[in-house]
Design a protein around this motif. Structure first.
Motif, PDB file in Angstrom:
ATOM      1  N   TRP A   8       0.827  -1.199   0.000  1.00  0.00           N
ATOM      2  CA  TRP A   8       0.000   0.000   0.000  1.00  0.00           C
ATOM      3  C   TRP A   8       0.869   1.260   0.000  1.00  0.00           C
ATOM      4  CZ3 TRP A   8      -4.635   1.669  -1.048  1.00  0.00           C
ATOM      5  CH2 TRP A   8      -5.052   2.902  -0.556  1.00  0.00           C
ATOM      6  N   THR A   9       1.944   1.222   0.773  1.00  0.00           N
ATOM      7  CA  THR A   9       2.852   2.374   0.832  1.00  0.00           C
ATOM      8  C   THR A   9       3.517   2.610  -0.519  1.00  0.00           C
ATOM      9  OG1 THR A   9       3.285   1.983   3.187  1.00  0.00           O
ATOM     10  CG2 THR A   9       4.872   3.347   1.984  1.00  0.00           C
ATOM     11  N   LYS A  10       3.946   1.532  -1.172  1.00  0.00           N
ATOM     12  CA  LYS A  10       4.593   1.667  -2.486  1.00  0.00           C
ATOM     13  C   LYS A  10       3.640   2.278  -3.511  1.00  0.00           C
ATOM     14  CE  LYS A  10       6.204  -2.612  -2.680  1.00  0.00           C
ATOM     15  NZ  LYS A  10       6.837  -3.841  -3.235  1.00  0.00           N
ATOM     16  N   LEU A  11       2.403   1.806  -3.509  1.00  0.00           N
ATOM     17  CA  LEU A  11       1.436   2.342  -4.470  1.00  0.00           C
ATOM     18  C   LEU A  11       1.043   3.776  -4.143  1.00  0.00           C
ATOM     19  CD1 LEU A  11      -1.183  -0.431  -5.338  1.00  0.00           C
ATOM     20  CD2 LEU A  11       0.408   0.695  -6.857  1.00  0.00           C
ATOM     21  N   ARG A  12       0.804   4.026  -2.866  1.00  0.00           N
ATOM     22  CA  ARG A  12       0.313   5.343  -2.449  1.00  0.00           C
ATOM     23  C   ARG A  12       1.348   6.440  -2.677  1.00  0.00           C
ATOM     24  NH1 ARG A  12       0.996   7.714   2.301  1.00  0.00           N
ATOM     25  NH2 ARG A  12       1.744   5.778   3.232  1.00  0.00           N
ATOM     26  N   THR A  13       2.628   6.090  -2.541  1.00  0.00           N
ATOM     27  CA  THR A  13       3.683   7.101  -2.654  1.00  0.00           C
ATOM     28  C   THR A  13       4.266   7.206  -4.057  1.00  0.00           C
ATOM     29  OG1 THR A  13       5.332   5.464  -1.915  1.00  0.00           O
ATOM     30  CG2 THR A  13       4.328   6.869  -0.228  1.00  0.00           C
ATOM     31  N   SER A  14       3.758   6.418  -4.975  1.00  0.00           N
ATOM     32  CA  SER A  14       4.264   6.478  -6.353  1.00  0.00           C
ATOM     33  C   SER A  14       3.497   7.549  -7.130  1.00  0.00           C
ATOM     34  CB  SER A  14       4.099   5.127  -7.045  1.00  0.00           C
ATOM     35  OG  SER A  14       4.404   5.227  -8.415  1.00  0.00           O
ATOM     36  N   PRO A  15       4.188   8.586  -7.630  1.00  0.00           N
ATOM     37  CA  PRO A  15       3.490   9.635  -8.389  1.00  0.00           C
ATOM     38  C   PRO A  15       2.757   9.092  -9.610  1.00  0.00           C
ATOM     39  CG  PRO A  15       5.739  10.304  -7.841  1.00  0.00           C
ATOM     40  CD  PRO A  15       5.623   8.852  -7.510  1.00  0.00           C
ATOM     41  N   GLY A  16       3.358   8.096 -10.271  1.00  0.00           N
ATOM     42  CA  GLY A  16       2.723   7.518 -11.447  1.00  0.00           C
ATOM     43  C   GLY A  16       1.382   6.891 -11.126  1.00  0.00           C
ATOM     44  N   THR A  17       1.280   6.232  -9.961  1.00  0.00           N
ATOM     45  CA  THR A  17       0.032   5.601  -9.560  1.00  0.00           C
ATOM     46  C   THR A  17      -1.066   6.638  -9.352  1.00  0.00           C
ATOM     47  OG1 THR A  17       1.220   3.794  -8.470  1.00  0.00           O
ATOM     48  CG2 THR A  17      -1.063   4.142  -7.825  1.00  0.00           C
ATOM     49  N   VAL A  18      -0.718   7.726  -8.672  1.00  0.00           N
ATOM     50  CA  VAL A  18      -1.701   8.782  -8.417  1.00  0.00           C
ATOM     51  C   VAL A  18      -2.225   9.360  -9.722  1.00  0.00           C
ATOM     52  CG1 VAL A  18      -2.038  11.069  -7.407  1.00  0.00           C
ATOM     53  CG2 VAL A  18      -0.682   9.347  -6.183  1.00  0.00           C
ATOM     54  N   TRP A  19      -1.324   9.618 -10.663  1.00  0.00           N
ATOM     55  CA  TRP A  19      -1.740  10.181 -11.949  1.00  0.00           C
ATOM     56  C   TRP A  19      -2.606   9.210 -12.730  1.00  0.00           C
ATOM     57  CZ3 TRP A  19      -1.970  15.030 -12.829  1.00  0.00           C
ATOM     58  CH2 TRP A  19      -1.046  15.915 -12.258  1.00  0.00           C
ATOM     59  N   LEU A  20      -2.290   7.924 -12.662  1.00  0.00           N
ATOM     60  CA  LEU A  20      -3.095   6.930 -13.375  1.00  0.00           C
ATOM     61  C   LEU A  20      -4.488   6.828 -12.773  1.00  0.00           C
ATOM     62  CD1 LEU A  20      -0.504   4.096 -14.055  1.00  0.00           C
ATOM     63  CD2 LEU A  20      -1.759   5.412 -15.777  1.00  0.00           C
ATOM     64  N   ILE A  21      -4.584   6.899 -11.458  1.00  0.00           N
ATOM     65  CA  ILE A  21      -5.896   6.860 -10.811  1.00  0.00           C
ATOM     66  C   ILE A  21      -6.732   8.056 -11.249  1.00  0.00           C
ATOM     67  CG2 ILE A  21      -7.081   7.087  -8.584  1.00  0.00           C
ATOM     68  CD1 ILE A  21      -4.820   5.397  -7.389  1.00  0.00           C
ATOM     69  N   LEU A  22      -6.115   9.238 -11.244  1.00  0.00           N
ATOM     70  CA  LEU A  22      -6.820  10.429 -11.706  1.00  0.00           C
ATOM     71  C   LEU A  22      -7.213  10.294 -13.173  1.00  0.00           C
ATOM     72  CD1 LEU A  22      -4.714  13.256 -10.015  1.00  0.00           C
ATOM     73  CD2 LEU A  22      -7.019  12.502  -9.402  1.00  0.00           C
ATOM     74  N   CYS A  23      -6.346   9.663 -13.951  1.00  0.00           N
ATOM     75  CA  CYS A  23      -6.622   9.482 -15.375  1.00  0.00           C
ATOM     76  C   CYS A  23      -7.810   8.539 -15.594  1.00  0.00           C
ATOM     77  CB  CYS A  23      -5.372   8.950 -16.080  1.00  0.00           C
ATOM     78  SG  CYS A  23      -5.454   9.024 -17.872  1.00  0.00           S
ATOM     79  N   VAL A  24      -7.937   7.505 -14.751  1.00  0.00           N
ATOM     80  CA  VAL A  24      -9.095   6.618 -14.845  1.00  0.00           C
ATOM     81  C   VAL A  24     -10.382   7.422 -14.641  1.00  0.00           C
ATOM     82  CG1 VAL A  24     -10.334   4.711 -13.743  1.00  0.00           C
ATOM     83  CG2 VAL A  24      -7.879   4.532 -14.138  1.00  0.00           C
ATOM     84  N   VAL A  25     -10.372   8.265 -13.608  1.00  0.00           N
ATOM     85  CA  VAL A  25     -11.565   9.064 -13.300  1.00  0.00           C
ATOM     86  C   VAL A  25     -11.877  10.034 -14.435  1.00  0.00           C
ATOM     87  CG1 VAL A  25     -12.591  10.712 -11.697  1.00  0.00           C
ATOM     88  CG2 VAL A  25     -11.105   8.895 -10.827  1.00  0.00           C
ATOM     89  N   VAL A  26     -10.868  10.805 -14.839  1.00  0.00           N
ATOM     90  CA  VAL A  26     -11.090  11.855 -15.841  1.00  0.00           C
ATOM     91  C   VAL A  26     -11.463  11.255 -17.192  1.00  0.00           C
ATOM     92  CG1 VAL A  26      -9.985  13.717 -17.134  1.00  0.00           C
ATOM     93  CG2 VAL A  26      -9.599  13.504 -14.670  1.00  0.00           C
ATOM     94  N   THR A  27     -10.738  10.233 -17.612  1.00  0.00           N
ATOM     95  CA  THR A  27     -10.997   9.620 -18.919  1.00  0.00           C
ATOM     96  C   THR A  27     -12.390   9.010 -18.986  1.00  0.00           C
ATOM     97  OG1 THR A  27      -8.644   9.122 -19.211  1.00  0.00           O
ATOM     98  CG2 THR A  27     -10.210   7.913 -20.583  1.00  0.00           C
ATOM     99  N   THR A  28     -12.717   8.216 -17.978  1.00  0.00           N
ATOM    100  CA  THR A  28     -14.032   7.568 -17.967  1.00  0.00           C
ATOM    101  C   THR A  28     -15.155   8.593 -17.938  1.00  0.00           C
ATOM    102  OG1 THR A  28     -13.089   5.671 -16.783  1.00  0.00           O
ATOM    103  CG2 THR A  28     -15.487   5.910 -16.743  1.00  0.00           C
ATOM    104  N   ALA A  29     -15.049   9.569 -17.043  1.00  0.00           N
ATOM    105  CA  ALA A  29     -16.108  10.563 -16.902  1.00  0.00           C
ATOM    106  C   ALA A  29     -16.204  11.465 -18.129  1.00  0.00           C
ATOM    107  CB  ALA A  29     -15.869  11.402 -15.644  1.00  0.00           C
ATOM    108  N   ALA A  30     -15.058  11.909 -18.649  1.00  0.00           N
ATOM    109  CA  ALA A  30     -15.073  12.840 -19.781  1.00  0.00           C
ATOM    110  C   ALA A  30     -15.683  12.201 -21.020  1.00  0.00           C
ATOM    111  CB  ALA A  30     -13.653  13.321 -20.078  1.00  0.00           C
TER     112      ALA A  30
END
Length: 251
Positions: A8-30
């Protein structure tokens, strides 16, 4: 528990993971908002399912979910840190299980707002295009909403399993995207109707997305929950095989 905390720490602290999560939200919704805004229904009636139109973005958001699932393990193999991970945690199945749990949590966090925004956009935009607005409190629409969240999560887990199998991010992404997008094209290209129907019943995309249907269920190649079960079987199979190989070969 320590293994889960570490993943959980590795995923939570990885900048790439955060951006991909945001991308899932934005891409799907948009994409869903755009589809609801431009899709029209003829005055004499329309065969399009308004709920599926509202959730159109899931078909693109799944690609980002797949990439997220691949990179959770693929980056560790690419950098060589997987050896350190498996040295620190000799119970390799525990490592894979912890990654699966964290991926599931991350995807639910991303998929829920994406699906909610998509359905709200459909309810507000589709009536102006000749559709009957999806009833967000009805059982079929709620099933489609929950199923879409589960669909995106299962795609990420399928990708995690495939990435663990092949141990190369580019190869894994190519394999997953082929399953998601090429398989349905092949099913459409087949001239034999019965064979095409069977292909759609086993395709992770065609079968899994049946969960979004709220109309014409009798005409579907497979039922909504059965279809999601097919995708779950794909994900479980990839993770099971990944676990077998992870424990039987060198890191």
């Amino acid at each position: 528990m320590n293994t889960l905390r570490s993943e959980w720490t590795k995923l939570r602290t990885s900048p790439g993971t955060v951006w991909l999560i945001l991308c899932v939200v934005v891409t799907t919704a948009a994409v869903s908002v755009f589809a609801s805004a431009v899709t029209t229904c003829p005055a004499r009636g329309c065969a399009l399912d308004p709920t599926k139109v509202s959730l159109t973005g899931v078909t693109l958001g799944q690609a980002v979910a797949a990439i997220l699932g691949v990179l959770v393990v693929g980056t560790e193999y690419a950098s060589g840190t997987m050896r350190l991970t498996l040295t620190a945690t000799p119970r390799r199945l525990a490592v894979l299980a912890a990654k699966a749990v964290t991926v599931t949590a991350m995807m639910v966090v991303a998929a829920v707002p994406a699906v909610v925004v998509s359905l709200l956009a459909g309810r507000n935009l589709l009536p102006g295009n000749g559709f009957i607005a999806p009833d967000l409190g009805s059982e079929p629409v709620l099933r489609a909403a929950v199923g879409s969240v589960a669909y995106l999560t299962l795609i990420a887990l399928l990708s995690l399993g495939i990435a663990t199998l092949v141990r190369d991010s580019a190869t894994a992404i190519g394999a997953v995207l082929a399953l998601l997008y090429v398989f349905p094209i092949v099913a459409l290209a087949v001239s034999d109707a019965d064979f095409a129907r069977h292909l759609k019943q086993v395709s992770p995309t065609n079968a899994g997305l049946a969960i979004q249907a709220t109309q014409g269920l009798d005409d579907l190649p497979i039922g909504p929950w059965q279809g999601l079960g097919v995708l779950a079987a794909w994900a479980a199979g990839s993770l099971l095989l990944a676990g077998v190989l992870l424990t039987s070969r060198d890191a």
